[in-house]
Scaffold this motif. Sequence first.
Motif, PDB file in Angstrom:
ATOM      1  N   LEU A  32     -51.283 -25.818 132.907  1.00  0.00           N
ATOM      2  CA  LEU A  32     -49.945 -25.674 132.325  1.00  0.00           C
ATOM      3  C   LEU A  32     -49.598 -26.984 131.660  1.00  0.00           C
ATOM      4  O   LEU A  32     -49.645 -28.048 132.292  1.00  0.00           O
ATOM      5  CB  LEU A  32     -48.899 -25.337 133.404  1.00  0.00           C
ATOM      6  N   GLY A  34     -47.380 -28.532 127.769  1.00  0.00           N
ATOM      7  CA  GLY A  34     -46.528 -28.077 126.679  1.00  0.00           C
ATOM      8  C   GLY A  34     -45.954 -29.201 125.860  1.00  0.00           C
ATOM      9  O   GLY A  34     -46.333 -30.361 126.014  1.00  0.00           O
ATOM     10  N   ASP A  35     -45.043 -28.815 124.985  1.00  0.00           N
ATOM     11  CA  ASP A  35     -44.432 -29.780 124.073  1.00  0.00           C
ATOM     12  C   ASP A  35     -42.972 -29.432 123.872  1.00  0.00           C
ATOM     13  O   ASP A  35     -42.575 -28.284 123.974  1.00  0.00           O
ATOM     14  CB  ASP A  35     -45.139 -29.722 122.709  1.00  0.00           C
ATOM     15  N   ARG A  36     -42.227 -30.462 123.523  1.00  0.00           N
ATOM     16  CA  ARG A  36     -40.843 -30.203 123.119  1.00  0.00           C
ATOM     17  C   ARG A  36     -40.842 -29.799 121.658  1.00  0.00           C
ATOM     18  O   ARG A  36     -41.459 -30.489 120.846  1.00  0.00           O
ATOM     19  CB  ARG A  36     -40.034 -31.490 123.166  1.00  0.00           C
ATOM     20  N   VAL A  66     -46.011 -24.240 127.499  1.00  0.00           N
ATOM     21  CA  VAL A  66     -44.554 -24.081 127.404  1.00  0.00           C
ATOM     22  C   VAL A  66     -44.046 -24.825 126.168  1.00  0.00           C
ATOM     23  O   VAL A  66     -44.373 -25.990 125.956  1.00  0.00           O
ATOM     24  CB  VAL A  66     -43.817 -24.579 128.680  1.00  0.00           C
ATOM     25  N   ALA A  68     -41.012 -26.303 125.231  1.00  0.00           N
ATOM     26  CA  ALA A  68     -39.934 -26.669 126.157  1.00  0.00           C
ATOM     27  C   ALA A  68     -38.603 -26.840 125.436  1.00  0.00           C
ATOM     28  O   ALA A  68     -38.107 -27.954 125.250  1.00  0.00           O
ATOM     29  CB  ALA A  68     -40.325 -27.929 126.923  1.00  0.00           C
ATOM     30  N   GLN A  71     -35.819 -28.649 127.173  1.00  0.00           N
ATOM     31  CA  GLN A  71     -35.986 -30.105 127.258  1.00  0.00           C
ATOM     32  C   GLN A  71     -35.452 -30.811 126.013  1.00  0.00           C
ATOM     33  O   GLN A  71     -35.071 -31.971 126.075  1.00  0.00           O
ATOM     34  CB  GLN A  71     -37.453 -30.454 127.480  1.00  0.00           C
ATOM     35  N   TYR A 155     -34.612 -33.488 134.554  1.00  0.00           N
ATOM     36  CA  TYR A 155     -35.670 -32.839 133.811  1.00  0.00           C
ATOM     37  C   TYR A 155     -37.071 -32.964 134.426  1.00  0.00           C
ATOM     38  O   TYR A 155     -37.879 -32.050 134.265  1.00  0.00           O
ATOM     39  CB  TYR A 155     -35.592 -33.151 132.312  1.00  0.00           C
ATOM     40  N   GLN A 159     -39.481 -29.773 134.913  1.00  0.00           N
ATOM     41  CA  GLN A 159     -40.909 -29.776 134.589  1.00  0.00           C
ATOM     42  C   GLN A 159     -41.731 -29.284 135.780  1.00  0.00           C
ATOM     43  O   GLN A 159     -42.750 -28.620 135.608  1.00  0.00           O
ATOM     44  CB  GLN A 159     -41.313 -31.181 134.154  1.00  0.00           C
ATOM     45  N   ASP A 162     -41.663 -25.676 135.499  1.00  0.00           N
ATOM     46  CA  ASP A 162     -42.581 -25.235 134.435  1.00  0.00           C
ATOM     47  C   ASP A 162     -43.998 -25.091 134.976  1.00  0.00           C
ATOM     48  O   ASP A 162     -44.733 -24.179 134.610  1.00  0.00           O
ATOM     49  CB  ASP A 162     -42.676 -26.271 133.305  1.00  0.00           C
ATOM     50  N   ILE A 163     -44.378 -26.040 135.802  1.00  0.00           N
ATOM     51  CA  ILE A 163     -45.769 -26.076 136.269  1.00  0.00           C
ATOM     52  C   ILE A 163     -45.966 -25.123 137.443  1.00  0.00           C
ATOM     53  O   ILE A 163     -46.937 -24.373 137.501  1.00  0.00           O
ATOM     54  CB  ILE A 163     -46.146 -27.522 136.673  1.00  0.00           C
TER      55      ILE A 163
END
Length: 354
Positions: A32, A34-36, A66, A68, A71, A155, A159, A162-163
């Motif tokens: 897992l 991701g990026d903003r 994700v 994000a 975020q 945040y 996160q 998210d994971i």
Amino acid sequence: MTVRTDPLERAAARSARLEERIAASPERFRVLTGDRPTGPLHLGHLLGTLANRVRLQRAGVEVFLVIADYQVVTDRDLVGTLAQNVREVLLDYLAAGIDPSTATIFTHSAVPELNQLLVPFLSLVTVAELQRNPTVKAEAAASGGSAPGALLLTYPVHQAADILFCRGNVVPVGRDQLPHLETTRLVARRFNARYAPSAPLFPEPEGLLSEVPVLLGTDGAKMSKSRGNAVELRATEDKTRRLLGRARTDSERTVTYEPERRPAVASLLLTAASCTGRTPTDLADEIGDRGAAALKAVVVEAVNEHLRPLRRRRRELAADPGHLRDVLAAGNRRATGIAADTLDRVRTCMDMAY
Ligand code: TRP
């Protein structure tokens, strides 16, 4: 005698061992990361993380990405551009080789059950622990004098959600994200100890540091979406030429690879080396006393050549907005199904299954 080793060195050694375990049994791992969605991705993202994700996917590891969006609102004021930015990041993922038939791409805001995990998770960390997080501190300091919102403080826990919602156990990260991973591990550990002592619910995910050198932007500072100092993956060949043509070098005629003494020149050499598979020293020797103009010509050619197939795919994908919508909708549906299942298990562990 105590042997002191640098935490980064230890993290790198752990990553190397993790790589071996992944190669031996890829099906036991779930990535897992991701990026903003703050803008289109650039060459630094491709060489630093995107290529690595595609490599893991091809090795048979299941990949979750994700985008994000929640975020983004921790520290930025990008009202009105989010949908466009999400689309750009999605295009970059697919063009780089992320395969939506095996990978799951989703946005934070579309998966309510993931966000709900934040409530129990927040109860497992202290305010002081969050205030000590170096990345949170740095981002609070960078927020330009305006008082940081409460979401910035929480945040790293977001996160963790998210994971952990998909029980991801491998998180490819840059060094700056390591403190967040520690928060995730802490949350997993404390949840298991408190609510699931006999059958742990969450894995403690491991960080996978990529070996790729950090490339500088054309102004000699860190590559960043907001500084306009990086080659966007979607840029045309002409725009790439113009941007790299303006890149900082130094006043020495002969091109040499000396990262400490000549960081700007070294970064250009590394960029060309990463795109061609040659070594920076080899390229420097070849350019020799033909100077900065020749160096830039080599870099432009290497970057444009390397990005040509990706850019072609990106243009094709961009011409089919319906397909993009479908990919994201399918990813969001799949993520929601998994998050709902995890939340159910969390409720059961917490004696909230009424
Ligand atoms: N914080 C990451 C970044 O700014 C993006 C991100 C969000 C992420 N959730 C994540 C990365 C979970 C790894 C794991 O780039």
